[in-house]
Design an enzyme around this catalytic site. Structure first.
Site, PDB file in Angstrom:
ATOM      1  N   ARG A   1      -6.704  -2.502 -11.671  1.00  0.00           N
ATOM      2  CA  ARG A   1      -5.431  -3.120 -11.520  1.00  0.00           C
ATOM      3  C   ARG A   1      -5.312  -4.500 -11.966  1.00  0.00           C
ATOM      4  NH1 ARG A   1      -2.569  -1.054  -6.626  1.00  0.00           N
ATOM      5  NH2 ARG A   1      -2.458   1.237  -7.170  1.00  0.00           N
TER       6      ARG A   1
ATOM      7  N   GLU B   1      -4.443  -7.411  -6.200  1.00  0.00           N
ATOM      8  CA  GLU B   1      -5.826  -7.526  -7.226  1.00  0.00           C
ATOM      9  C   GLU B   1      -5.343  -8.211  -8.546  1.00  0.00           C
ATOM     10  OE1 GLU B   1      -4.898  -4.365  -6.064  1.00  0.00           O
ATOM     11  OE2 GLU B   1      -6.599  -4.303  -4.817  1.00  0.00           O
TER      12      GLU B   1
ATOM     13  N   LYS C   1      -3.540   0.632  15.154  1.00  0.00           N
ATOM     14  CA  LYS C   1      -4.645   1.017  14.447  1.00  0.00           C
ATOM     15  C   LYS C   1      -5.685   1.480  15.545  1.00  0.00           C
ATOM     16  CE  LYS C   1      -6.864   0.261  10.179  1.00  0.00           C
ATOM     17  NZ  LYS C   1      -7.224  -0.543   9.069  1.00  0.00           N
TER      18      LYS C   1
END
Lengths: 619, 619
Positions: free
Chosen positions: A389, A361, A274
């Site tokens: 969600r 979630e 990243k």
């Protein structure tokens, strides 16, 4: 570079150069116009390789989450448009079907790519169309239950589909689930590292001259003798290949080419960094997930001047720590938004009482309910739009059982640049019909603090506290004494006759400004900060309709189902002769822009509110 | 047998006898008072063994879905109460915290047990309490994304928790995911079967005389040398044990005892037979999932006489087949409710066009969107209360992108005996705020048929068609010609003045009855079948308020956020002097009872509607 066709014409040096150029362009653009830089830096080679090997838009590339698709956008005809990335009238920060035929499926939330790609592949098969479908999913998104559901169905249907697992060992914060540990095991296995050392790293880019043909043998070993421990995906019917270095264009091109010819569902595990190629971003990956403005040369961050104001997430984070210090039953739960929601503040002080469960979630909700069932007091923080969600969990596990979890919804209301998929527009409307919930939204930082404190009171049954993305009002809040707010009690901000304003949440400050401006013009408007959508303060509404023939409701949320509906019901049930004007998010999806631009687009910036009130006063 | 303490006093023969007695009692009770017989017959030994080995309620037993917990209820002091299983004033068909301290966590929906159990175990650890937490989850529920999220978090936290995977290779229909294939592989492996043959089956019950001690060696092999292919769970950090025969009380007791002492997260894979011990139920497992009334001796099913009426699910199933025959783009998607929603009718005729994706509601939605993005026309049928799991997909994958999936919500409104967790109360209210949706509910079978047909029209953007559980009105519908219903167009059922009734869905037939009764008494009430909640027919409302000063809205759904809200908004926005009375599901969870009893409890049975209208007429 205006289309993937241009990519296909390049030789190996050209591909390398293209990656460098895209990377520089990304850094340049994002320094002046903030975006999700880190993820997209890590996937430059992947995007180039995908367009080099596959024939989009005929072949479908389905990105997960979409943070990582910037290079894809630049390659597919949006190089100039990218300068207006995430801006009003510009392009979306995420893939979006209506924006480009190359964006085969729109996204913003995590873990959808496998399911969507499988649907596409099944459709192609059913219609006899020859095409390749590739899902690109990060290791963070791979922890979402939806990804697993997609894998199980893919493994059963056996349709051709390639899943590229982009493994950078991060979601936004460090990954925390056992999927993470599993992937670490795969990538630290002796075999992978031996090959990596001997074959890849040493040969490096110099071998581009001899190109792929000479290396078939070694590569074959890497791709087709799967890692011995890599049976998780194979167990589910998905053939596993890799891991390979996903920042090496040559490895990628070779692997993708070979995998095109392998039928059935398969997964290619690539390891990327990243922030790759930009040292500050590589060194501090969470910060550089979405760094804001910065100097591209030095990497110095240029935070906007917010006149000393704190963000609501800071208020949440500091207050939670204060509360947890006083009450040993308090624990914190976040689905992979430790820093984003401010829970990192508590986590640093009491790591054993904070649970970052990964991008999960629904699990965050049900896990919190399990904790609550044993007498703990969980504060579960989920971004408003991601809470869609967790909706069933709040109903089925919390509300039905009257379990006390304090659900804290950050990013409620319009969120700005992330656009349609991330708007926290529906939270109040979707939760209002659910019994046993107490739905509150604070006027400012201080009130948020008091609400987080008050939520522990029994009358706050299963609390939902929602507040917006970004900076607060600048009021005093740090270390202030806690005041108990009775559930369902509104607060009158100003007296008046003829017209009344009923607002909920910090958007009420814009309302108060408008009221104050009218006062200087000689008009008195009654203004209630309702504070609670549920239970609604009927006394406050009664006071308003008793003194005004026009009520203006103001909410930073969907007009259908929220405060406007609630006040309308009150008036209509009692046949009260009163007009109710609703200011809020209209019945459409709101695209990317700044928050202020979005408030204006929805007609509830200070000026809009002023005009509506003024015109009401004249009636 | 009044408490688990009594179970603990039994010797081995006593345990066997207890299992037999429970089984007979289950069959007897369920024959006269329908329930989920099949799953509970399969888990008699498991429930007995769990209470024999663990010390509930101190130790926590967390059931998933809850169909399989009848024996648990009988053991834990609800033997007599079980005769009123699923009845008004009786006990719930599912575990329920408020019903018994032995029901450690309430349930009804699938895949919650691991998350909830993990929360409990973490709480116990945090508070220093010594207790065991056991999650009991079926192989069907194990395919839900939430179960995976729970596994990932459990594997990471390393807290003590035992997951019993109850594998009967069925959800309600046959399991369809690659998890199923994987478990088949585990249980058909040579090693498992060799041990099963040599050790278990031959020894059978006779060895109870020598009891466990003599068999430690063999058992140890079974339990502690895990199956070589069983690395899926191990990969995720969950130690895998098994598989063992879950209908053998001795094996179960031994295994559970040993596993008590093993720390960390672990899974015990047991194989059971759905319907075990009752031949008709073993032979036809889908039918006997919930068989209705039957003769316990012969196994003959006694369907209630429904006066020739068909169920809405039959209308859906037959109509979908008709439509699919005429349109090659139509495909069907169901998350494990093939028979329950009627899609089995199409599946039998065109299996390649029907996708049963397992208990994966969110995947069903996103997968459907993937299909739709390539020009297919998916009909995705999900029970209303389970659609709470798919909510984000409908917003993020369908509505935001304007993709056309026809979402068909069976079991919308009050569902009867399944009670609070299964009520389809919130669908209309939760979807009304979402842009681009068209929300419809038919008056009867014929209108359902026409709506399923009309949904293909472009103006029906992303359609949601919801209809109730159970039998229709008895109107003609089979093979009738299709009529196009314009999106958002209501239908006037009767003229009248003073009072108007606006209804949506089949509950409107009760309204029509009430109106008809008033007509015989000389009163004319205007009645609109609104048909659409969104877009709402404003002309119809205008007509109503133009002719009536009292509007009664009628909906088999949550009052907050649905039709009542919509009509109230219309009236309040226009300051119309009109009273709006709402009949619908009030702001509380509705417990088990018959549908008719529930309509009455909510105040909208025919008599209630009549009274409200009559009283309005007198004003």
């Amino acid at each position: 570079m205006n289309s993937p066709e241009d990519v296909k014409k390049l030789d190996k040096d050209g591909l390398l150069q293209l990656c460098d150029e895209i990377r520089s362009y990304l850094i340049e653009c994002c320094s002046a116009n903030p975006g999700h830089l880190g993820a997209s830096l890590g996937t430059v080679e992947l995007c180039v390789a995908l367009h080099y090997v596959f024939n989009a838009p005929k072949d479908k590339i389905v990105f997960d989450v979409g943070h990582q698709a910037y290079a894809h956008k630049i390659i597919t005809g949006r190089r100039e448009a990218f300068r207006k990335n995430r801006m009003a009238g510009g392009i979306s920060g995420f893939p979006k079907m209506s924006e480009s035929p190359y964006d085969s499926f729109g996204v913003g939330h995590a873990s959808t790519s496998i399911s969507a790609a499988l649907g596409m592949a099944v459709a192609a098969q059913y219609r006899g169309i020859e095409e390749q479908v590739v899902a690109v999913i990060g290791d963070g998104a791979m922890t979402g239950g939806l990804a697993y559901e997609g894998l199980l169905n893919a493994g059963s249907l056996r349709t051709n589909i390639l899943i590229v697992l982009n493994d950078n060992q991060m979601s936004i914060d460090k990954s925390t689930t056992s999927m993470h540990s599993y992937l670490v095991k795969l990538t630290t296995g002796k075999r992978y590292n031996r090959i990596k050392e001997n074959v890849w790293t040493k040969l490096g880019h110099t071998v581009f001259r001899r190109w792929i043909q000479t290396r078939v043998k070694n590569l074959k070993r890497v791709l087709f003798n799967t890692n011995e421990t890599a049976t998780l995906f194979d167990s589910l019917g998905i053939r596993y290949f890799g891991p390979i270095n996903g920042n090496d264009i040559e490895q990628l091109v070779f692997a993708l080419r070979r995998l095109k010819d392998i039928t059935g569902p398969k997964i290619l595990h690539i390891v990327t960094v990243k922030g790759k190629g930009y040292k500050p971003a590589e060194d501090s990956q969470t910060v550089w997930h979405a760094p804001g403005y910065f100097d591209p040369t030095t990497g110095e961050l240029h935070p906007h001047d917010h006149r000393g104001r704190c963000r609501y997430q800071d208020v949440f984070g500091e207050t939670l720590l204060d509360l947890a210090r006083a009450n040993a039953n308090i624990v914190g739960i976040t689905p992979a938004m430790l820093a984003g929601c401010g829970m990192s503040i508590m986590q640093q002080q009491m790591p054993e009482r904070v649970f970052d469960v990964g991008i999960e979630e629904l699990h965050a909700v049900t896990f919190s309910c399990g904790l609550a069932s044993q007498g703990l007091l969980p504060y579960c923080n989920i971004y408003s739009s991601f809470m869609q969600r967790g909706f069933d969990g709040v109903i089925h596990d919390a509300a039905v059982q009257n379990l006390k979890v304090v659900f804290c919804l950050d990013r409620g209301g319009l969120v700005g640049e992330d656009g349609a998929t991330h708007q926290g527009a529906f939270d109040m409307a979707m939760f209002r019909p659910i019994p046993n919930l107490v739905i509150a939204s604070p006027l400012n930082e201080h009130e948020l603090r008091d609400m987080l404190f008050s939520a522990a009171m029994p009358e706050w049954k299963t609390p939902i506290i929602r507040y917006p993305r970004g900076y607060g009002e600048g009021v005093e809040w740090k270390g202030t004494e806690f005041n108990a707010i009775p559930a369902g009690k509104a607060r009158k901000l100003s007296e008046g006759r003829g017209v009344a304003l009923l607002s909920i949440g910090p958007i009420g400050n814009k309302g108060a400004e408008a009221v104050s401006r009218l006062r200087t013009e000689g008009f008195e408007v009654m203004h209630y900060d309702m504070r609670f959508l549920k239970p609604i303060d009927e006394e406050a509404i009664a006071d308003a309709v008793g003194n005004a023939s026009i009520i203006v409701t103001l909410e930073d949320g969907a007009l259908l189902g929220g405060l406007h509906s609630s006040v309308s019901e009150y008036v209509a049930e009692r046949s009260i002769d009163c007009e109710v004007i609703g200011l809020g998010i209209p019945d459409k999806f709101i695209e990317q822009a700044t928050q202020e631009e979005q408030y204006s687009a929805c007609g509830f910036n200070t000026e809009d509110i002023y005009k509506v009130l003024a015109s009401a006063l004249k009636k």
